[in-house]
Design a protein around this motif. Structure first.
Motif, PDB file in Angstrom:
ATOM      1  N   ARG A   4       0.854  -1.185   0.000  1.00 55.27           N
ATOM      2  CA  ARG A   4       0.000   0.000   0.000  1.00 55.27           C
ATOM      3  C   ARG A   4       0.891   1.237   0.000  1.00 55.27           C
ATOM      4  NH1 ARG A   4      -1.510  -1.628   5.848  1.00 55.27           N
ATOM      5  NH2 ARG A   4      -0.195  -0.290   7.138  1.00 55.27           N
ATOM      6  N   TYR A   5       0.380   2.275  -0.632  1.00 51.68           N
ATOM      7  CA  TYR A   5       1.099   3.544  -0.736  1.00 51.68           C
ATOM      8  C   TYR A   5       0.190   4.686  -0.306  1.00 51.68           C
ATOM      9  CZ  TYR A   5       4.501   1.140  -3.755  1.00 51.68           C
ATOM     10  OH  TYR A   5       5.452   0.289  -4.261  1.00 51.68           O
ATOM     11  N   ALA A   6       0.800   5.731   0.218  1.00 50.62           N
ATOM     12  CA  ALA A   6       0.061   6.972   0.414  1.00 50.62           C
ATOM     13  C   ALA A   6      -0.290   7.533  -0.962  1.00 50.62           C
ATOM     14  CB  ALA A   6       0.914   7.969   1.192  1.00 50.62           C
ATOM     15  N   ASP A   7      -1.436   8.175  -1.054  1.00 49.97           N
ATOM     16  CA  ASP A   7      -1.855   8.731  -2.336  1.00 49.97           C
ATOM     17  C   ASP A   7      -0.827   9.706  -2.891  1.00 49.97           C
ATOM     18  OD1 ASP A   7      -5.430   8.895  -1.522  1.00 49.97           O
ATOM     19  OD2 ASP A   7      -4.193   7.271  -2.320  1.00 49.97           O
ATOM     20  N   SER A   8      -0.149  10.407  -2.019  1.00 48.42           N
ATOM     21  CA  SER A   8       0.789  11.444  -2.444  1.00 48.42           C
ATOM     22  C   SER A   8       2.022  10.881  -3.137  1.00 48.42           C
ATOM     23  CB  SER A   8       1.218  12.283  -1.240  1.00 48.42           C
ATOM     24  OG  SER A   8       1.787  11.465  -0.231  1.00 48.42           O
ATOM     25  N   VAL A   9       2.285   9.588  -2.990  1.00 47.44           N
ATOM     26  CA  VAL A   9       3.499   9.016  -3.587  1.00 47.44           C
ATOM     27  C   VAL A   9       3.200   7.925  -4.610  1.00 47.44           C
ATOM     28  CG1 VAL A   9       4.745   9.512  -1.452  1.00 47.44           C
ATOM     29  CG2 VAL A   9       3.897   7.190  -1.868  1.00 47.44           C
ATOM     30  N   LYS A  10       1.945   7.581  -4.800  1.00 48.86           N
ATOM     31  CA  LYS A  10       1.595   6.525  -5.755  1.00 48.86           C
ATOM     32  C   LYS A  10       2.109   6.872  -7.146  1.00 48.86           C
ATOM     33  CE  LYS A  10      -2.575   4.616  -3.611  1.00 48.86           C
ATOM     34  NZ  LYS A  10      -4.046   4.547  -3.668  1.00 48.86           N
ATOM     35  N   GLY A  11       2.723   5.885  -7.789  1.00 53.69           N
ATOM     36  CA  GLY A  11       3.255   6.072  -9.128  1.00 53.69           C
ATOM     37  C   GLY A  11       4.650   6.657  -9.152  1.00 53.69           C
ATOM     38  N   ARG A  12       5.147   7.103  -7.995  1.00 55.56           N
ATOM     39  CA  ARG A  12       6.498   7.699  -7.936  1.00 55.56           C
ATOM     40  C   ARG A  12       7.432   6.909  -7.040  1.00 55.56           C
ATOM     41  NH1 ARG A  12       7.200  12.505  -5.722  1.00 55.56           N
ATOM     42  NH2 ARG A  12       5.420  12.354  -4.270  1.00 55.56           N
ATOM     43  N   PHE A  13       6.908   6.324  -5.965  1.00 55.95           N
ATOM     44  CA  PHE A  13       7.711   5.566  -5.006  1.00 55.95           C
ATOM     45  C   PHE A  13       7.405   4.083  -5.156  1.00 55.95           C
ATOM     46  CE2 PHE A  13       8.259   9.019  -1.464  1.00 55.95           C
ATOM     47  CZ  PHE A  13       8.688   9.918  -2.429  1.00 55.95           C
TER      48      PHE A  13
END
Length: 120
Positions: free
Chosen positions: A58-67
């Motif tokens: 799971r990822y925070a929305d703020s980093v999805k697609g980048r981290f």
């Protein structure tokens, strides 16, 4: 007792990349969830990413697609690849694990933190 040690922080320009590593030592059995959180001065600690024993991520929305979070169980290391960094990603990054459970529980073991600075 488990200890966590981060490495890989530093300074980078916007759009750049950094890779954080978290080495676990000591007692790591029954520790199935690994992750990362960050803290910006004046704000609370924010979970960034987590990876469970079965590979669920799971990822925070703020980093999805980048981290991207990944792990190497044999080496007791987990990573955070950070691409397309933005100035708002500037923070102290902490690696973390759940001792005694999976990612449905809160992190309860923390590293000392590593500073990431992203300049515009």
């Amino acid at each position: 007792q488990m200890q966590l040690a981060e490495s890989g922080g530093g300074s980078v320009q916007a759009g750049g990349s950094l890779r954080l590593s978290c080495q676990a030592s000591g007692y790591t059995y029954s520790s199935y969830c690994m992750g990362w959180a960050r803290q910006i001065p004046g704000k609370g600690r924010e979970e960034v990413a987590a990876i469970d024993d079965d590979g669920t991520i799971r990822y925070a929305d703020s980093v999805k697609g980048r981290f991207t979070i990944s792990k190497d169980n044999a080496k007791k290391i987990h990573y955070l690849q950070m691409d397309s960094l933005r100035p708002e990603d500037t923070a102290v990054y902490y690696c973390a694990r759940v001792l005694g459970g999976y990612c449905d529980k809160d992190f309860n073991v923390w590293g000392q933190g590593t500073q990431v600075n992203v300049s515009s």
